[in-house]
Design an enzyme around this catalytic site. Structure first.
Site, mmCIF file in Angstrom:
data_model
loop_
_atom_site.group_PDB
_atom_site.id
_atom_site.type_symbol
_atom_site.label_atom_id
_atom_site.label_comp_id
_atom_site.label_asym_id
_atom_site.label_seq_id
_atom_site.Cartn_x
_atom_site.Cartn_y
_atom_site.Cartn_z
ATOM 1 N N TYR A 24 0.843 -1.189 0.000
ATOM 2 C CA TYR A 24 0.000 0.000 0.000
ATOM 3 C C TYR A 24 0.881 1.243 0.000
ATOM 4 O O TYR A 24 2.006 1.222 0.467
ATOM 5 C CB TYR A 24 -1.033 0.003 1.124
ATOM 6 C CG TYR A 24 -0.550 -0.127 2.554
ATOM 7 C CD1 TYR A 24 0.173 0.875 3.185
ATOM 8 C CD2 TYR A 24 -0.900 -1.252 3.305
ATOM 9 C CE1 TYR A 24 0.558 0.769 4.499
ATOM 10 C CE2 TYR A 24 -0.520 -1.374 4.628
ATOM 11 C CZ TYR A 24 0.211 -0.362 5.226
ATOM 12 O OH TYR A 24 0.588 -0.475 6.543
ATOM 13 N N CYS A 25 0.372 2.296 -0.602
ATOM 14 C CA CYS A 25 1.107 3.552 -0.782
ATOM 15 C C CYS A 25 2.500 3.313 -1.368
ATOM 16 O O CYS A 25 3.504 3.707 -0.793
ATOM 17 C CB CYS A 25 1.214 4.315 0.542
ATOM 18 S SG CYS A 25 1.680 6.048 0.354
#
Length: 278
Positions: A148-149
């Protein structure tokens, strides 16, 4: 040609510790604080600042996340699982914050010379590598696909991401921010974000390409180093590393002048979130 000295080395570092503020301490307050410190450092009213912060059960969304077609459904899913969602003012996408995640901010003044964006990122990478130099591991800075990110300054060990870095710039001040997954399960946190995207996006085609999360590519430092590591352990390591990169350090909270700026930045953060998250 003489190599330029790392900006991690400062004559004096000012330390602000927000790791024990409790569950009522909102991530909105943290981002408003870093904006305040950027402002203050940029006008030359403070030396470089190292801040540490911890939040309880919060998912911090990026601006692009706030444009998801079914954002409210996704936010409700997070809430049902005990997480509050907020939208931050720096770059990036959704990240999970909880009591097993230590956030660090390095705030530099650009009063004398401009700090190149990569130089800011490199200073944080240098700090984390220094903090964990005693362990027989290589900390890589490269994008971990499936995390994620994701970004080019993801920090990983053996291909598993444990940290991500972002930057915020205001009025000649630079804040370099990192989240470090210290305790618990990195893949469990990633699964939460995976489900959030599944619900908030569904099968709708969007202009922006959201990450396809593979939970197994994320882990905590405790998992990767195979030791019982706590946020407080890492906090002490952080303070020692900052001390090793300065002639002196001192601890403080916001001054009266800074508190007045903070109120304004907090209102902006609250208004931003009222707009995106009903």
């Amino acid at each position: 040609m003489r190599e330029e000295r790392s900006i991690l080395y400062q004559k004096t570092w000012r330390i602000i510790d927000h790791t024990s503020m409790g569950p009522q301490f909102s991530a909105l307050q943290s981002f408003a604080t870093d904006d305040t410190l950027c402002h203050i450092a940029g006008q030359g009213s403070s030396v470089a600042i190292a801040r540490a912060w911890v939040h309880h059960h919060t998912v911090v969304l990026g601006i692009q996340d706030s444009r998801l077609p079914f954002l409210e459904k996704g936010r409700q899913y997070l809430e049902d699982n005990g997480y509050r969602a907020i939208v931050r003012n720096s770059g990036g996408l959704a990240v999970v914050l909880d009591t097993g995640v230590l956030n660090l901010s390095l705030v530099f003044p650009e009063v004398d010379k401009r700090i190149d964006i990569n130089r800011g990122y490199d200073a944080m990478v240098e700090l984390i590598r220094y903090m964990f130099r005693a362990y027989d591991v290589e900390i890589e800075a490269r994008e971990i696909v499936g995390s994620y990110c994701p970004g080019s300054y993801d920090l990983s060990i053996n291909g598993k991401k444990f940290a991500g870095i972002s930057q915020r710039r205001i009025r000649n001040g630079v804040a370099v921010q990192i989240y470090l997954c210290v305790e618990g399960s990195g893949s469990t946190r990633a699964e939460l974000v995976k489900q959030f995207y599944s619900i908030a996006k569904e099968n709708v085609e969007t202009k922006f390409v959201y990450p396809s999360i593979v939970p197994e590519v994320m882990a905590s430092l405790s998992e990767l180093l195979q030791i019982e590591l706590t946020v407080q352990d890492v906090m002490l390591t952080f303070l020692k590393a900052i001390q090793d990169h300065s002639d002196s350090i001192y601890s403080s909270q916001l001054t009266e002048e800074e508190a007045s700026y903070y109120e304004g930045y907090l209102i902006r953060m609250q208004e931003r979130n009222e707009k995106f998250i009903k």
